[in-house]
Design a protein around this motif. Structure first.
Motif, PDB file in Angstrom:
ATOM      1  N   ILE A   1       0.711  -1.058   0.050  1.00  0.00           N
ATOM      2  CA  ILE A   1       0.275  -0.056   0.069  1.00  0.00           C
ATOM      3  C   ILE A   1       0.558   1.223  -0.130  1.00  0.00           C
ATOM      4  CG2 ILE A   1      -2.345   1.453   1.415  1.00  0.00           C
ATOM      5  CD1 ILE A   1      -2.760  -1.648   2.372  1.00  0.00           C
ATOM      6  N   LEU A   2       0.888   2.355  -0.696  1.00  0.00           N
ATOM      7  CA  LEU A   2       1.260   3.254  -0.695  1.00  0.00           C
ATOM      8  C   LEU A   2       0.018   4.234  -0.469  1.00  0.00           C
ATOM      9  CD1 LEU A   2       3.511   5.610  -1.420  1.00  0.00           C
ATOM     10  CD2 LEU A   2       2.870   5.118  -3.864  1.00  0.00           C
ATOM     11  N   LEU A   3      -0.121   5.346   0.226  1.00  0.00           N
ATOM     12  CA  LEU A   3      -1.083   6.137   0.634  1.00  0.00           C
ATOM     13  C   LEU A   3      -0.112   7.441   0.567  1.00  0.00           C
ATOM     14  CD1 LEU A   3      -2.883   6.214   3.733  1.00  0.00           C
ATOM     15  CD2 LEU A   3      -0.611   4.705   3.147  1.00  0.00           C
ATOM     16  N   ILE A   4      -1.484   8.626   0.495  1.00  0.00           N
ATOM     17  CA  ILE A   4      -0.975  10.029   0.509  1.00  0.00           C
ATOM     18  C   ILE A   4      -1.891  10.440   1.537  1.00  0.00           C
ATOM     19  CG2 ILE A   4      -1.257  12.493  -0.197  1.00  0.00           C
ATOM     20  CD1 ILE A   4      -1.109  11.682  -2.896  1.00  0.00           C
ATOM     21  N   GLU A   5      -1.926  10.878   2.667  1.00  0.00           N
ATOM     22  CA  GLU A   5      -2.418  11.419   3.953  1.00  0.00           C
ATOM     23  C   GLU A   5      -2.307  12.874   4.608  1.00  0.00           C
ATOM     24  OE1 GLU A   5      -6.046  11.649   5.824  1.00  0.00           O
ATOM     25  OE2 GLU A   5      -5.917   9.695   4.801  1.00  0.00           O
ATOM     26  N   HIS A   6      -2.962  13.362   4.846  1.00  0.00           N
ATOM     27  CA  HIS A   6      -3.081  14.766   5.971  1.00  0.00           C
ATOM     28  C   HIS A   6      -2.948  14.926   7.068  1.00  0.00           C
ATOM     29  CE1 HIS A   6      -2.113  18.021   2.788  1.00  0.00           C
ATOM     30  NE2 HIS A   6      -2.821  17.092   1.181  1.00  0.00           N
ATOM     31  N   ASP A   7      -3.582  13.277   7.719  1.00  0.00           N
ATOM     32  CA  ASP A   7      -3.717  13.096   8.933  1.00  0.00           C
ATOM     33  C   ASP A   7      -2.976  12.211   9.092  1.00  0.00           C
ATOM     34  OD1 ASP A   7      -4.972  11.714  11.440  1.00  0.00           O
ATOM     35  OD2 ASP A   7      -6.831  11.547  11.001  1.00  0.00           O
ATOM     36  N   MET A   8      -1.530  13.533  10.247  1.00  0.00           N
ATOM     37  CA  MET A   8      -0.526  12.350  10.952  1.00  0.00           C
ATOM     38  C   MET A   8      -0.916  12.063  11.265  1.00  0.00           C
ATOM     39  SD  MET A   8       1.841  13.495   9.221  1.00  0.00           S
ATOM     40  CE  MET A   8       0.989  14.248   7.908  1.00  0.00           C
ATOM     41  N   LYS A   9      -1.821  11.195  12.779  1.00  0.00           N
ATOM     42  CA  LYS A   9      -2.378   9.804  12.639  1.00  0.00           C
ATOM     43  C   LYS A   9      -1.947   8.792  12.665  1.00  0.00           C
ATOM     44  CE  LYS A   9      -3.753  12.913  17.504  1.00  0.00           C
ATOM     45  NZ  LYS A   9      -5.263  12.820  18.339  1.00  0.00           N
ATOM     46  N   VAL A  10      -3.005   9.029  11.218  1.00  0.00           N
ATOM     47  CA  VAL A  10      -2.987   7.748  10.448  1.00  0.00           C
ATOM     48  C   VAL A  10      -2.107   7.788  10.050  1.00  0.00           C
ATOM     49  CG1 VAL A  10      -3.610   7.257   8.293  1.00  0.00           C
ATOM     50  CG2 VAL A  10      -5.655   8.392   9.603  1.00  0.00           C
ATOM     51  N   ILE A  11      -0.895   8.005   9.328  1.00  0.00           N
ATOM     52  CA  ILE A  11       0.773   8.242   8.838  1.00  0.00           C
ATOM     53  C   ILE A  11       1.463   7.368  10.069  1.00  0.00           C
ATOM     54  CG2 ILE A  11       2.026   9.823   7.654  1.00  0.00           C
ATOM     55  CD1 ILE A  11       1.060   9.109   5.629  1.00  0.00           C
ATOM     56  N   MET A  12       1.447   8.002  11.225  1.00  0.00           N
ATOM     57  CA  MET A  12       2.542   7.684  11.811  1.00  0.00           C
ATOM     58  C   MET A  12       1.862   6.279  12.480  1.00  0.00           C
ATOM     59  SD  MET A  12       5.149   9.644  12.059  1.00  0.00           S
ATOM     60  CE  MET A  12       5.096  10.886  11.225  1.00  0.00           C
ATOM     61  N   GLY A  13       0.751   5.819  12.860  1.00  0.00           N
ATOM     62  CA  GLY A  13      -0.182   4.544  13.074  1.00  0.00           C
ATOM     63  C   GLY A  13      -0.313   3.703  12.043  1.00  0.00           C
ATOM     64  N   LEU A  14      -0.299   4.213  10.457  1.00  0.00           N
ATOM     65  CA  LEU A  14      -0.820   2.812   9.824  1.00  0.00           C
ATOM     66  C   LEU A  14       1.304   2.548   8.852  1.00  0.00           C
ATOM     67  CD1 LEU A  14      -2.293   1.287   8.405  1.00  0.00           C
ATOM     68  CD2 LEU A  14      -3.020   3.036   6.450  1.00  0.00           C
ATOM     69  N   CYS A  15       2.153   3.525   8.707  1.00  0.00           N
ATOM     70  CA  CYS A  15       3.156   3.001   7.784  1.00  0.00           C
ATOM     71  C   CYS A  15       4.175   2.558   8.513  1.00  0.00           C
ATOM     72  CB  CYS A  15       3.488   4.568   7.040  1.00  0.00           C
ATOM     73  SG  CYS A  15       2.106   5.175   6.335  1.00  0.00           S
ATOM     74  N   ASP A  16       4.700   1.548   7.956  1.00  0.00           N
ATOM     75  CA  ASP A  16       6.746   1.189   7.386  1.00  0.00           C
ATOM     76  C   ASP A  16       7.439   2.168   7.736  1.00  0.00           C
ATOM     77  OD1 ASP A  16       5.001  -1.145   8.268  1.00  0.00           O
ATOM     78  OD2 ASP A  16       4.658  -1.249   5.764  1.00  0.00           O
TER      79      ASP A  16
END
Length: 255
Positions: free
Chosen positions: A206-221
């Motif tokens: 999965i490659l995602l663009i996101e502005h919600d930093m909680k989503v990014i930091m909690g999800l991305c490797d």
């Protein structure tokens, strides 16, 4: 061993304006990679190049070692690269289930005569597509809405439907453009958990663009940060959180 996805020095120029400059990135198979940056940083342009909407002015895009630079969107989709958009692109007047069946039909060879006379093979395929689509709705927690009209769903559920539809296309690489946009904090947390689950169940990258930093930091490797069309930092979430260039780009001040 070659990376699952590799962008090599990709650039995109519009009438002399460089929207993306020398963008290079590597995404490992089975990982969730984030792409962050302020508005106008070039993030969606990168996704558009990956999905075939745009052809890079220069550079290469490799998928499992194969050069897919410049292929049409349908050709790239056939190779297992599917995407969502910032704005929902559902068939608003069709049912939730019908929307997902359309996604599931991507790799099915149509048989016009079979559809007219209703051959056993055609009926079997239709049944399998329906069962598969219902499974996708169950994974996204919206199976109870299968017969509802898509446009009648609340916004957060429409986002889930959009993901269910592209999952039905059997992707290898999922490109998500701001999947949490418009969601409340509870819906965003639920989205993170769902994406973790589908990554595991389908062995997805999965490659995602996101502005919600909680989503990014909690999800991305792993995360790539962009500003003014180029990568300013990349690394693990904790490294990106503390990076001075990223902080300056987002907050407008040095640290």
């Amino acid at each position: 061993m070659a990376a699952f996805l590799e962008l090599q020095h990709c650039q995109m120029t519009f009438k002399g304006l460089q929207a993306v400059k020398e963008f290079s990135a590597t995404v490992e198979q089975g990982s969730i990679c984030g792409l962050i940056g302020t508005n106008g940083a070039g993030k969606t342009t990168v996704i558009n190049m990956l999905s075939g909407v745009l052809t890079p002015t220069s550079g290469k895009i490799l998928l499992e070692g194969e050069d897919i630079t410049g292929l049409r969107p349908d050709q790239i989709a056939q190779k297992g690269v599917v995407r969502t958009y910032q704005n929902l692109r559902l068939f608003q007047k069709m049912t939730v289930l019908e929307n997902v069946v359309i996604g599931a039909q991507m790799h099915v060879k149509s048989n016009f005569l079979g559809s007219i006379i209703g051959t056993p093979a055609y009926r079997r395929t239709e049944r399998e597509l329906r069962e598969k689509s219902l499974h996708m709705l169950e994974l996204m927690g919206i199976a109870d809405h299968a017969e509802d009209i898509a446009g009648s769903l609340p916004y957060g559920l429409q986002r889930r439907l959009e993901i269910a539809r592209i999952l039905a296309a059997d992707p290898k690489l999922l490109l998500l453009d701001e999947p949490a946009a418009g969601m409340n904090p509870q819906e965003s947390l639920a989205l993170v958990e769902m994406l973790r689950n589908i990554r595991k169940e389908f062995d997805l990258t999965i490659l995602l663009i996101e502005h919600d930093m909680k989503v990014i930091m909690g999800l991305c490797d792993y995360i790539y940060a962009m500003a003014t069309g180029e990568v300013i930092a990349h690394g693990l979430p904790e490294e990106i959180r503390k990076d001075p260039k990223v902080i300056q780009a987002y907050l407008g001040r040095a640290v």
